[in-house]
Motif scaffolding. Sequence first.
Motif, short mmCIF file in Angstrom:
data_model
loop_
_atom_site.label_atom_id
_atom_site.label_comp_id
_atom_site.label_asym_id
_atom_site.label_seq_id
_atom_site.Cartn_x
_atom_site.Cartn_y
_atom_site.Cartn_z
N ASP A 110 0.82 -1.32 0.05
CA ASP A 110 0.00 0.04 0.00
C ASP A 110 0.93 1.10 -0.01
N ILE A 111 0.73 2.23 -0.70
CA ILE A 111 1.52 3.44 -1.02
C ILE A 111 0.78 4.78 -0.64
N MET A 112 1.49 5.64 0.26
CA MET A 112 0.92 6.79 0.48
C MET A 112 1.89 7.96 -0.55
N CYS A 113 1.20 8.78 -1.58
CA CYS A 113 2.00 9.41 -2.38
C CYS A 113 1.37 10.83 -2.81
N GLU A 114 2.21 11.52 -3.40
CA GLU A 114 1.60 12.71 -3.90
C GLU A 114 1.73 12.79 -5.47
#
Length: 135
Positions: A110-114
């Motif tokens: 799972d990723i957290m991104c801009e």
Amino acid sequence: ERLFNFFEEEIKASDKNLINTIYASAKITSKFIAPQEVKELLKLSPFGNSNQKPLFLIEGLKVLKADIVKENHVNLILKNGDDSLRAIFFRARTLGILPNLLKLVGKEVDIMCELSINEWNSRESVNINLVDIAY
């Protein structure tokens, strides 16, 4: 210096782990990651202290490839169903996570991104800048 020493002793005496918590602005799917959608999002700019840049959570991506870029960054190829995404984690070596990122090939993350837009040779693509990754 006394204040620093005080806090250092308090942290050592505490049984709690201090962690930095990141909150997503929204949970999205890879279908959202298209230049037109990101352009609409960027209309909320300029971003700064009182208008934070949105962070997005994307779950269930498979890491197909992980490559080192310029000794300090890691470029990832991620797959979600039929969609293939390219993402980069800047300063991975500096943050001490580069070896762990390279071991993620074949795993689900799972990723957290801009998100941002890259324009080159009259073509537009979406940049996915990783802020955090869970595996």
